[in-house]
Every structure is written in structure tokens, then in C-alpha cells.
Design an enzyme around this catalytic site. Structure first.
Site, PDB file in Angstrom:
ATOM      1  CG  HIS A 127      31.590  36.761  35.873  1.00 18.16           C
ATOM      2  ND1 HIS A 127      31.235  35.448  36.040  1.00 18.16           N
ATOM      3  CD2 HIS A 127      32.953  36.776  35.900  1.00 18.16           C
ATOM      4  CE1 HIS A 127      32.318  34.697  36.166  1.00 18.16           C
ATOM      5  NE2 HIS A 127      33.376  35.484  36.078  1.00 18.16           N
ATOM      6  CD  GLU A 128      35.361  39.450  34.891  1.00 21.15           C
ATOM      7  OE1 GLU A 128      36.191  39.465  35.826  1.00 21.15           O
ATOM      8  OE2 GLU A 128      35.206  38.465  34.147  1.00 21.15           O
ATOM      9  CG  HIS A 155      36.047  37.444  39.644  1.00 20.38           C
ATOM     10  ND1 HIS A 155      36.024  36.291  40.394  1.00 20.38           N
ATOM     11  CD2 HIS A 155      35.712  37.081  38.372  1.00 20.38           C
ATOM     12  CE1 HIS A 155      35.688  35.268  39.618  1.00 20.38           C
ATOM     13  NE2 HIS A 155      35.488  35.722  38.398  1.00 20.38           N
TER      14      HIS A 155
END
Length: 433
Positions: free
Chosen positions: A24-25, A28
Site C-alpha cells: 500500500h505504502e 504512495h
């Protein structure tokens, strides 16, 4: 041995959880760097740092509590009127805004003026914030497809497990016949256990839902049934009767309630069935719909969750479950008396479901979730375009920091809910067996 397998299942889920957070990170991080935003930190977990290494301008690390993660981007919020933060205020709400703005600029270095998050066009900020949840969605789809098409899932088949001698209503809650019960069409037609129903009334029935639907809509009809028995095909004839049967939704799953429909009178055997791509897409679409319904219904489930946590009430199967509860289920999967391939498949399904929930949850248009930042960027784009159309001055960037009081309230609600789920998962966990 059971304890060892339980621990193994928990470890497998924990690793899947960490990978999901890191993935997920990474979404980003990669998009932020793509658009030239400086990212000082990429961390998996919260609390004390147990390992880190700096590469380039970014510190990569793992923290002690593996319940989340974050990247730190420079300039998440635009400056105040003084160019950095607002003057200090005695208002608690104003202080929240000022603290958030101050934190966004605390690591500002020379040359960062052109690398701030808020200075990027709204569509770029939307991409950066959407990339994290999107990575969870991609991982969920990949895991679902791996299980559905590679391992297969346990479901009802077109093979006969047992034949009911008589017609019994689904709500009767009995499996023994009475003298007054009519003979079932399956028994009268000579259907036997292990028969594979190839077609029903001329319709190929390779899938259980197809066979079930055909039976249900054939009440009152006399139909040919082609079965495969001992390697040979045989045609039987049955007159389908109307009976009270369990209710099914549009995807073929059993739901609460009963309906009158055609009844043949046999129990389908279950088996591991590999899905094709089309069936897999349909299955995943249904799961997304279920997940959305569960999020919408979440507030209504809190009273029952409270009762399960503190009043020893039964824990419902669809009760909200946290990381601790999911880890326990992961451990329980590896103690089940099923083939190791199916244990692994169920564990992957659990991680896939977790990622799907992460995607949907983070897309809620509420700060501090990713969806809140996306909503702020979209609102900024809308008002700037409106100003341009009506030849008004550019209103400038939307100050998301002003929404921080709301973000703290939302975060507080999430923390309270998480603690409630944690207590329920410990004292009254959801069980799958």
C-alpha cells in the site's frame, strides 16, 4: 501439532498483513517520487523503529507495531497567511489546524519549495493518494484469481451426495420421512448417490447453480435427466413438484428465508472446483458488493458487537473482525482437516479479503483516510475550474488542514471501534469451525 499449525497460520497471516501494508505504502511512495515530491520516510508499522536504512533522500524502515504504515511527504498542507503557519490561538480547533500545518513544514529544506505535495496539480495529488488503496485492490484481485483459477474453491457440484426418499419442507428442520410425506421426484426417478447430472430438461448442467436454477423453475413439469453412472450415461425421467426451499440471491448463494419452487429431492456433493476467468470475475464482483454492504451496515452491527464483547452474547458470523481476530482465523485455517493446498488457498483468501477491505475503507471521503485527501483535491479542482469559467480570481489551493478537527473526531471514532473489535476478538472470537 495443532498448536504448531495454529502458530503457522498466524505467522502466514502476519506476513501477508505486513506485505499488504508495505505494498500500500509503495503505491504512495512511487507516485510521489514520480511527481517530484520529496519523501523523507517510508515506514511499515508504528511505534519504535526496530530497523531502518536511508537510501537517497528517503529513510526506509520497520517499526515495532505492525498495524499500519505511512510515508512522510513534505508540504501536505498549504501555508497560512504568514507563509508557514497561522499565529497561535487559544481555540482548540484552531490549534489542531496550526499543529497540522506546522508538522507539514517541520522538515522543509532549501530547495523543497518546488517539491511540496500541495503545489502539485490536483490530478497528481489524486493519483498519489489513490495509488495506495489501488495497490491493495490489485493485490486482492491477484490473490483472488490465484485461488479461484489455480487452487479452486469448495462449492456444490452436479454430483449427487444423497437422495431424499420424500418431500420435506426446508423449514421443517428434520431429515426423516413421515408416512404422510410424498415420495420425492428424485427417489421415484431412480436417482442414486454418486450420479453426475449431465443435463436437466436438455440444458447442460456442468455447474451447480445452473442445475439448481433449472430445477427451481420446472415445478409441475416432467423432465428428462441425463446422469453419468459408472462411466455410462443414463436418462431418467422425473416430475418436479413444488416445495418450500431455501431462498437464494441473484448470485446463487443461500440467504435467509424460504420460497416455493421446483423440488427434485437430492443433496449435492461438495468439491473443489476451479473457476474460469469469467466465473472468477463474477465471484469477485459479488464479493465487492458484499464488502460495500458490510461497510454501510457497520454502524448497525456495533450494538451486537458490544454485547458479544461484554455481555457474553453469541458472536455472529458476519460480525466485524479486526487484525487479531483475522490472525486467529488464519491460525484456525491451518488446523482444519482439509488438504494443505486448501489450507493455503483459504489463507490467501483471508489476505485477499483484508486487502479488499483496505481498499474500500481507505476510499471513504473522510480525513485522515486517503479518500479524504482525494476529496480535498477534487474540491480544489472544481472550485478552480468554476473560478476560471466565471473569470474570477484563482481561489488557490484548498486548505485541507482546516478539516483536521473533523479528522481527529473521525480518528477517535476509529480508535474506539478498533478497541471494541479487539476486545470482542479476544474474549469472544469469530470461529470458522
Amino acid at each position: 501439532m495443532t498448536t504448531l499449525m495454529m502458530i503457522l497460520g498466524i505467522v502466514v497471516f502476519a506476513v501477508g498483513l505486513l506485505v499488504s501494508i508495505a505494498w500500500h505504502e509503495l503505491g504512495h511512495l512511487s507516485t510521489a517520487k514520480l511527481f517530484g515530491i520529496r519523501v523523507p520516510q517510508y515506514m511499515v508499522g508504528f511505534g519504535r523503529t526496530i530497523w531502518s536504512r536511508k537510501k537517497g533522500e528517503t529513510e526506509y524502515g520497520i517499526k515495532a507495531i505492525p498495524l499500519g504504515g505511512y510515508i512522510r511527504m513534505i508540504g501536505m498542507f498549504p501555508p497560512g497567511k504568514d507563509g508557514k503557519i497561522e499565529s497561535r490561538s487559544t481555540s482548540p480547533l484552531r490549534s489542531m489546524v496550526e499543529d497540522a500545518r506546522s508538522a507539514a513544514f517541520e522538515e522543509l529544506q532549501p530547495g523543497d519549495e518546488t517539491r511540496l505535495f500541495y503545489t502539485r496539480k490536483p490530478w497528481k495529488r489524486v493519483i498519489v493518494m489513490f495509488a495506495g488503496p489501488f495497490m491493495n485492490l490489485i493485490l486482492a484481485i491477484g490473490l483472488f484469481l490465484t485461488v479461484l483459477m489455480g487452487f479452486g474453491i469448495t462449492q456444490q457440484t452436479n454430483v449427487v451426495s444423497s437422495v431424499s426418499p420424500c418431500v420435506i419442507k426446508a423449514s421443517a428442520n428434520r431429515d426423516t420421512c413421515k408416512a404422510s410425506d410424498a415420495e420425492s421426484p428424485a427417489h421415484a426417478a431412480g436417482l442414486k448417490p454418486k450420479d453426475k447430472i449431465v443435463s436437466f430438461d436438455g440444458v447442460p448442467t456442468g455447474k451447480w447453480n445452473t442445475l439448481s436454477d433449472e430445477i427451481r423453475k420446472s415445478a409441475g413439469k416432467t423432465v428428462p435427466i441425463v446422469v453419468e453412472r459408472d462411466g455410462k450415461r443414463k436418462t431418467l425421467t422425473a416430475t418436479i413438484v413444488t416445495n418450500q426451499v431455501v431462498k437464494k440471491d441473484s448470485s446463487g448463494r443461500v440467504v435467509d428465508g424460504y420460497v416455493p419452487a421446483g423440488f427434485l429431492g437430492f443433496t449435492a456433493a461438495t468439491g473443489v472446483v476451479h473457476q474460469d476467468f469469467g466465473d472468477s470475475v463474477t465471484w469477485m464482483t459479488d464479493r465487492v458488493g458484499d464488502a460495500v454492504d458490510n461497510i454501510v451496515a457497520l454502524p448497525g452491527k456495533i450494538p451486537a458487537l458490544w454485547d458479544a464483547a461484554f455481555d457474553h452474547a453469541p458472536r455472529k458470523p458476519d460480525s466485524p473482525m479486526g487484525v487479531v481476530g483475522a490472525a486467529r482465523v488464519g491460525g484456525e485455517i491451518f488446523t482444519m482437516n482439509i488438504p494443505a493446498t486448501q489450507q493455503l488457498a483459504m489463507a490467501l483468501m483471508l489476505v485477499a479479503g483484508f486487502n479488499l477491505s483496505l481498499f474500500l475503507f481507505n476510499m471513504l471521503p473522510l480525513l485522515p483516510l486517503d479518500g479524504g485527501h482525494i476529496a480535498g483535491a477534487l474540491w480544489e479542482s472544481l472550485r478552480r475550474n468554476v473560478a476560471r469559467v466565471f473569470r474570477r480570481p484563482d481561489p488557490g489551493p484548498f486548505d485541507v488542514a482546516k478539516l483536521m478537527p473533523v479528522a481527529y473526531v473521525v480518528a477517535g471514532v476509529f480508535v474506539c471501534f478498533t478497541l471494541l473489535v479487539l476486545v470482542a476478538d479476544v474474549v469472544n472470537p469469530v470461529k470458522i469451525s
